[in-house]
Design a protein around this motif. Structure first.
Motif, short mmCIF file in Angstrom:
data_model
loop_
_atom_site.label_atom_id
_atom_site.label_comp_id
_atom_site.label_asym_id
_atom_site.label_seq_id
_atom_site.Cartn_x
_atom_site.Cartn_y
_atom_site.Cartn_z
N ARG A 35 0.85 -1.18 0.00
CA ARG A 35 0.00 0.00 0.00
C ARG A 35 0.89 1.24 0.00
O ARG A 35 2.09 1.17 0.27
CB ARG A 35 -0.91 -0.02 1.22
CG ARG A 35 -1.88 -1.20 1.16
CD ARG A 35 -2.74 -1.29 2.37
NE ARG A 35 -3.69 -0.19 2.36
CZ ARG A 35 -4.66 -0.05 3.26
NH1 ARG A 35 -4.79 -0.93 4.22
NH2 ARG A 35 -5.48 0.96 3.20
N PHE A 36 0.29 2.38 -0.31
CA PHE A 36 1.02 3.64 -0.36
C PHE A 36 1.75 3.89 0.97
O PHE A 36 2.92 4.26 0.98
CB PHE A 36 0.03 4.78 -0.66
CG PHE A 36 0.68 6.09 -0.96
CD1 PHE A 36 1.05 6.43 -2.25
CD2 PHE A 36 0.92 7.00 0.06
CE1 PHE A 36 1.65 7.65 -2.52
CE2 PHE A 36 1.51 8.23 -0.21
CZ PHE A 36 1.88 8.55 -1.51
N SER A 37 1.05 3.67 2.07
CA SER A 37 1.65 3.91 3.39
C SER A 37 2.84 2.98 3.65
O SER A 37 3.80 3.37 4.32
CB SER A 37 0.61 3.76 4.49
OG SER A 37 0.05 2.47 4.48
N ASP A 38 2.79 1.75 3.13
CA ASP A 38 3.92 0.83 3.27
C ASP A 38 5.15 1.37 2.55
O ASP A 38 6.27 1.30 3.06
CB ASP A 38 3.58 -0.55 2.70
CG ASP A 38 2.45 -1.24 3.44
OD1 ASP A 38 2.31 -1.01 4.65
OD2 ASP A 38 1.71 -2.00 2.78
N LEU A 51 6.47 10.61 -3.97
CA LEU A 51 6.09 9.20 -4.07
C LEU A 51 4.96 9.03 -5.08
O LEU A 51 5.00 8.12 -5.92
CB LEU A 51 5.68 8.66 -2.70
CG LEU A 51 5.27 7.19 -2.66
CD1 LEU A 51 6.33 6.27 -3.23
CD2 LEU A 51 4.91 6.79 -1.24
N THR A 52 3.99 9.91 -5.05
CA THR A 52 2.88 9.86 -6.00
C THR A 52 3.40 10.02 -7.43
O THR A 52 3.02 9.26 -8.32
CB THR A 52 1.85 10.96 -5.69
OG1 THR A 52 1.34 10.76 -4.37
CG2 THR A 52 0.71 10.96 -6.69
N LEU A 53 4.26 11.01 -7.66
CA LEU A 53 4.79 11.25 -9.00
C LEU A 53 5.61 10.07 -9.51
O LEU A 53 5.48 9.66 -10.67
CB LEU A 53 5.66 12.52 -9.01
CG LEU A 53 4.93 13.84 -8.82
CD1 LEU A 53 5.92 14.99 -8.66
CD2 LEU A 53 3.98 14.10 -9.98
N GLU A 54 6.45 9.51 -8.65
CA GLU A 54 7.30 8.39 -9.07
C GLU A 54 6.47 7.14 -9.34
O GLU A 54 6.73 6.41 -10.30
CB GLU A 54 8.39 8.10 -8.02
CG GLU A 54 9.41 9.20 -7.89
CD GLU A 54 10.25 9.43 -9.13
OE1 GLU A 54 10.37 8.54 -9.99
OE2 GLU A 54 10.79 10.54 -9.26
N LEU A 55 5.46 6.89 -8.52
CA LEU A 55 4.59 5.73 -8.77
C LEU A 55 3.81 5.89 -10.07
O LEU A 55 3.66 4.94 -10.83
CB LEU A 55 3.64 5.51 -7.59
CG LEU A 55 4.28 4.92 -6.34
CD1 LEU A 55 3.33 5.02 -5.16
CD2 LEU A 55 4.72 3.48 -6.57
N ARG A 56 3.35 7.11 -10.35
CA ARG A 56 2.65 7.36 -11.62
C ARG A 56 3.58 7.14 -12.82
O ARG A 56 3.18 6.59 -13.84
CB ARG A 56 2.09 8.77 -11.66
CG ARG A 56 0.85 8.94 -10.84
CD ARG A 56 0.28 10.33 -10.98
NE ARG A 56 -0.80 10.53 -10.03
CZ ARG A 56 -1.19 11.70 -9.58
NH1 ARG A 56 -0.59 12.81 -9.98
NH2 ARG A 56 -2.17 11.79 -8.72
N LYS A 57 4.83 7.60 -12.68
CA LYS A 57 5.80 7.43 -13.76
C LYS A 57 6.04 5.94 -14.02
O LYS A 57 6.04 5.50 -15.18
CB LYS A 57 7.12 8.13 -13.40
CG LYS A 57 8.18 8.01 -14.47
CD LYS A 57 9.40 8.87 -14.17
CE LYS A 57 10.25 8.28 -13.09
NZ LYS A 57 11.56 8.95 -12.93
#
Length: 120
Positions: A35-38, A51-57
């Motif tokens: 999960r995101f929190s993990d 973290l959001t930007l890197e996961l989207r990339k």
């Protein structure tokens, strides 16, 4: 993303994997769905936005898959795609190379210091 300078496939890969976070995220996701929190817990110095930007990339590149679950609060999980799993041996090999270089005294854990040359 910046435009490519050459037709070299390595340049394209480096656009996706370069920087501090992408390879670390793949490293932690190789352990399984998170999960995101993990992922924030695994990488405590990364900001929420980064973290959001890197996961989207990584998601756009087909390396990470994002799954949303209905309900409140919204639950989102991330896992490696088959393409992402194919990167794991490469990332593990980089880690092994670094450990070998450290043991051989070729590399240092100390941050590189920039040397400025002053000319008269």
């Amino acid at each position: 993303m910046k435009s490519l300078v050459s037709r070299c496939p390595i340049e394209e890969v480096m656009q996706i994997l370069s920087g501090r976070w992408p390879t670390l995220l793949i490293y932690y996701l190789k352990q399984g769905t998170k999960r995101f929190s993990d992922l924030r817990r695994d990488n405590p110095t990364i900001s929420h936005k980064m973290l959001t930007l890197e996961l989207r990339k990584l998601e756009d590149a087909g390396i990470v898959e994002r799954t949303e679950f209905e309900g409140y609060p919204l639950r989102v999980e991330y896992q490696l795609t088959p393409a992402g799993h194919r990167l794991v041996p490469l990332i593990d090999a980089l880690g092994e190379w670094w450990e070998t270089a450290l043991d051989a005294g070729v590399a240092s854990n100390e941050p590189a210091v920039s040397k400025t040359v002053v000319r008269d």
